[in-house]
Enzyme design. Structure first.
Site, PDB file in Angstrom:
ATOM      1  N   GLU A 138      71.027  34.714  55.441  1.00  0.00           N
ATOM      2  CA  GLU A 138      70.404  33.830  54.468  1.00  0.00           C
ATOM      3  C   GLU A 138      68.988  33.493  54.945  1.00  0.00           C
ATOM      4  O   GLU A 138      68.777  33.241  56.111  1.00  0.00           O
ATOM      5  CB  GLU A 138      71.256  32.562  54.349  1.00  0.00           C
ATOM      6  CG  GLU A 138      70.775  31.605  53.303  1.00  0.00           C
ATOM      7  CD  GLU A 138      70.474  32.304  51.996  1.00  0.00           C
ATOM      8  OE1 GLU A 138      71.358  32.965  51.434  1.00  0.00           O
ATOM      9  OE2 GLU A 138      69.315  32.206  51.525  1.00  0.00           O
ATOM     10  N   LYS A 145      67.676  39.431  60.273  1.00  0.00           N
ATOM     11  CA  LYS A 145      67.573  37.966  60.203  1.00  0.00           C
ATOM     12  C   LYS A 145      66.789  37.413  61.398  1.00  0.00           C
ATOM     13  O   LYS A 145      65.868  36.593  61.247  1.00  0.00           O
ATOM     14  CB  LYS A 145      68.973  37.366  60.157  1.00  0.00           C
ATOM     15  CG  LYS A 145      69.039  35.880  60.325  1.00  0.00           C
ATOM     16  CD  LYS A 145      68.425  35.139  59.150  1.00  0.00           C
ATOM     17  CE  LYS A 145      68.203  33.676  59.507  1.00  0.00           C
ATOM     18  NZ  LYS A 145      67.720  32.905  58.401  1.00  0.00           N
ATOM     19  N   GLY A 192      59.538  23.591  64.659  1.00  0.00           N
ATOM     20  CA  GLY A 192      60.781  22.934  65.058  1.00  0.00           C
ATOM     21  C   GLY A 192      61.881  23.332  64.105  1.00  0.00           C
ATOM     22  O   GLY A 192      61.815  24.381  63.469  1.00  0.00           O
ATOM     23  N   CYS A 224      66.375  26.300  63.153  1.00  0.00           N
ATOM     24  CA  CYS A 224      66.442  27.772  63.150  1.00  0.00           C
ATOM     25  C   CYS A 224      65.473  28.431  64.127  1.00  0.00           C
ATOM     26  O   CYS A 224      65.909  29.151  65.027  1.00  0.00           O
ATOM     27  CB  CYS A 224      66.180  28.285  61.741  1.00  0.00           C
ATOM     28  SG  CYS A 224      67.319  27.580  60.551  1.00  0.00           S
TER      29      CYS A 224
HETATM   30  C1  UGA Z   1      63.316  28.889  58.510  1.00  0.00           C
HETATM   31  C2  UGA Z   1      62.862  30.111  57.716  1.00  0.00           C
HETATM   32  O1  UGA Z   1      61.604  29.855  57.096  1.00  0.00           O
HETATM   33  C3  UGA Z   1      63.890  30.496  56.658  1.00  0.00           C
HETATM   34  O2  UGA Z   1      63.491  31.696  56.003  1.00  0.00           O
HETATM   35  C4  UGA Z   1      65.229  30.717  57.347  1.00  0.00           C
HETATM   36  O3  UGA Z   1      66.254  31.021  56.400  1.00  0.00           O
HETATM   37  C5  UGA Z   1      65.621  29.460  58.084  1.00  0.00           C
HETATM   38  O4  UGA Z   1      64.603  29.164  59.063  1.00  0.00           O
HETATM   39  C6  UGA Z   1      66.948  29.729  58.763  1.00  0.00           C
HETATM   40  O5  UGA Z   1      67.027  30.626  59.622  1.00  0.00           O
HETATM   41  O6  UGA Z   1      67.974  29.145  58.342  1.00  0.00           O
HETATM   42  P1  UGA Z   1      63.302  26.237  58.068  1.00  0.00           P
HETATM   43  O7  UGA Z   1      63.758  26.087  59.488  1.00  0.00           O
HETATM   44  O8  UGA Z   1      64.010  25.468  56.994  1.00  0.00           O
HETATM   45  O9  UGA Z   1      63.384  27.785  57.616  1.00  0.00           O
HETATM   46  O10 UGA Z   1      61.792  25.767  58.011  1.00  0.00           O
HETATM   47  P2  UGA Z   1      60.342  26.442  57.865  1.00  0.00           P
HETATM   48  O11 UGA Z   1      59.752  26.045  56.580  1.00  0.00           O
HETATM   49  O12 UGA Z   1      60.379  27.875  58.169  1.00  0.00           O
HETATM   50  O13 UGA Z   1      59.553  25.683  59.032  1.00  0.00           O
HETATM   51  C7  UGA Z   1      59.927  25.828  60.395  1.00  0.00           C
HETATM   52  C8  UGA Z   1      58.942  25.118  61.287  1.00  0.00           C
HETATM   53  O14 UGA Z   1      57.695  25.815  61.319  1.00  0.00           O
HETATM   54  C9  UGA Z   1      58.610  23.697  60.878  1.00  0.00           C
HETATM   55  O15 UGA Z   1      58.567  22.886  62.032  1.00  0.00           O
HETATM   56  C10 UGA Z   1      57.249  23.806  60.220  1.00  0.00           C
HETATM   57  O16 UGA Z   1      56.501  22.627  60.294  1.00  0.00           O
HETATM   58  C11 UGA Z   1      56.643  24.911  61.048  1.00  0.00           C
HETATM   59  N1  UGA Z   1      55.561  25.631  60.345  1.00  0.00           N
HETATM   60  C12 UGA Z   1      55.840  26.388  59.260  1.00  0.00           C
HETATM   61  C13 UGA Z   1      54.262  25.548  60.818  1.00  0.00           C
HETATM   62  O17 UGA Z   1      53.975  24.859  61.833  1.00  0.00           O
HETATM   63  N2  UGA Z   1      53.280  26.249  60.186  1.00  0.00           N
HETATM   64  C14 UGA Z   1      53.539  27.014  59.094  1.00  0.00           C
HETATM   65  O18 UGA Z   1      52.578  27.636  58.575  1.00  0.00           O
HETATM   66  C15 UGA Z   1      54.836  27.086  58.627  1.00  0.00           C
END
Ligand code: UGA
Length: 440
Positions: free
Chosen positions: A151, A207, A260, A263
């Site tokens: 997913e 994944k 953070g 995941c």
């Molecule tokens: C992430 C992946 O984006 C999903 O595709 C995946 O399904 C999910 O992990 C999982 O394995 O279940 P998620 O952990 O919900 O999703 O959050 P993200 O939106 O990816 O953000 C992760 C972290 O990266 C956050 O701390 C966010 O602030 C940081 N981030 C994200 C940045 O610092 N810069 C960015 O440009 C994007």
């Protein structure tokens, strides 16, 4: 189709609700009786925009139900999804698969007729084969296939991501299983969603490779941001300038306090361990893990520096605690490094988060919890924005300045414009741009 989802965490609950929205009959199973009782009453165990409505409407339509009785839920299912947690095993970073294997054992005992068992949890390469072995040994007579279907949904945008994914990945070599999976995802064909059929172990690796690549992309731009600060360049312009190149892409190039969540930290580490065990180390990812951990710690120092090198006896207002907006999830949030480091350095921390405070209160000691953004600010020596919730994007800056002792803002998410901040009378420190001082 009859679908059973084992585990009502983020992935399980969202997948179950969305499959029922597709028109399938879905039963979600969890061992946690309190959670199931709550879900039956329409109470969501997590905050996720749109989820409550989806669960309620599909429950009312009779397509979605909740139970603790796994055997009953599995016996008539065409497909059983394993969506239980795979946390980091304490100490070494390998994924802990005990919940996955326990679910496989229970499913084995309950299967009747041909059943497709699908691993949706993020699981290391080879887990599908192990699940197959467990079921086969327990039930030599059973007709089943084990499929990998990772997913890719993001917290905070989970429903949209599930309903309109960039792609669906399905790992199996069984034509029967493919047929069942095609049927399950048929509504997505209308949207022309690409479906990647591949072997099971490849799907499992996809994944991890996806999450690891994204974590690497973020870490890359974070390091460029540090360089920008030294060279007086602007990281947001760099991100735009490189991101418009279609080969690079604009997404996931927001510099910040380090990634953070539940995941990226766990999955990057698990892939590092898998690769080391396989004798094919991923040195880039090892470095990413190391840089990100140090970055979260370095953010506290950034705030301390903004206060002239010491926060002893000073008050710091902190806005945002969750690892990103639109979630109440605090797992591996940068705030968990930043806030304790500020307190250890002698600061008084006053904090507010729109959804994460119930969770944060269990994880952070010694914080003054506030009911709203402005409540954090009276007499503050600095204001730190740690999570980019929408409600922090348009603060009344005159009011902020009046409330604070000193107009110093440390914006770890770059949600304000430095020139505007200087104009509004703030010393403004953000990520990947030079510090600006109050105009005039
Ligand atoms: C992430 C992946 O984006 C999903 O595709 C995946 O399904 C999910 O992990 C999982 O394995 O279940 P998620 O952990 O919900 O999703 O959050 P993200 O939106 O990816 O953000 C992760 C972290 O990266 C956050 O701390 C966010 O602030 C940081 N981030 C994200 C940045 O610092 N810069 C960015 O440009 C994007």
């Amino acid at each position: 189709m009859h679908v059973t989802v084992v585990g009502t965490g983020y992935v399980g609950l969202v997948s179950g609700a969305c499959f029922s929205e597709f028109g399938h009959n879905v039963i979600c199973v969890d061992k946690d009786e309190k959670k199931i009782a709550g879900l039956k009453q329409g109470e969501m165990p997590i905050y996720e925009p749109g989820l409550q409505k989806l669960v309620e409407s599909n429950s009312e339509a009779g397509r979605l139900s909740f139970t603790t009785d796994l055997a009953e839920a599995v016996k008539d299912a065409d497909a059983v999804f394993i969506a239980v947690g795979t946390p980091s095993r304490r100490g070494d970073g390998h994924a802990d698969l005990s919940f996955v294997y326990a679910a496989a054992e229970e499913i084995a005992g309950a299967i009747t007729g041909y059943t497709v068992v699908v691993t949706k949890s993020t699981v290391p390469v080879g887990t599908g084969a192990e699940v197959e072995k467990i079921i086969r040994e327990a039930r030599p007579d059973a007709q089943f296939d084990v499929v990998s279907n990772p997913e890719f949904l993001r917290e905070g945008a989970a429903i949209e991501d599930f309903m309109r994914p960039d792609r669906v990945v399905i790992g199996t070599e069984s034509e029967d299983a493919r047929e069942v999976m095609r049927e399950l995802y048929r509504p997505l064909y209308l949207l022309e969603t690409p479906i990647v059929f591949t072997r099971r172990q490849t799907s499992e690796l996809i994944k991890y490779a996806a999450n690891t690549f994204l974590a690497t992309k973020i870490t890359f731009i974070n390091e460029i941001a540090d360089l920008c600060e030294v060279l007086d360049a602007d990281v947001q312009d760099v991100a735009r300038g490189i991101g418009l190149d279609g080969r690079i892409g604009r997404k996931f190039l927001h510099a910040g306090p380090g990634y953070g969540g539940s995941c990226f930290p766990k999955d990057t580490l698990a892939l590092v361990r898998t690769a080391q065990d396989a004798g094919s180390p991923l040195r880039i990812v090892e470095t990413v893990v190391d840089i990100n951990a140090k970055r979260k710690q370095a953010m506290a120092q950034k705030i301390i520096d903004a206060c002239g090198g010491s926060v002893s006896g000073k008050t710091i207002a902190v806005l945002g605690l969750t690892f990103k907006p639109n979630t109440d999830d605090m797992r591996d949030s940068p705030s968990l490094d930043i806030v304790p480091a500020l307190i250890a350095a002698g600061a008084k921390v006053r904090a507010y988060d729109p959804k994460g405070m119930d969770e944060a209160k269990h994880m952070l000691d010694g914080v003054d919890w506030c009911k709203g953004a402005y409540e954090t600010m009276p007499d503050a020596d600095a204001l730190a924005i740690v999570t980019e919730w929408n409600e922090f994007r348009a603060l009344d800056l005159d009011k902020v300045k009046d409330l604070m002792k000193a107009p110093v803002m440390v914006d770890l998410r770059n949600i304000y414009n430095p020139d505007d901040m200087a104009e509004a009378g703030f010393d403004y420190i953000c990520i990947g741009k030079s510090k600006v001082s109050a105009a005039g």
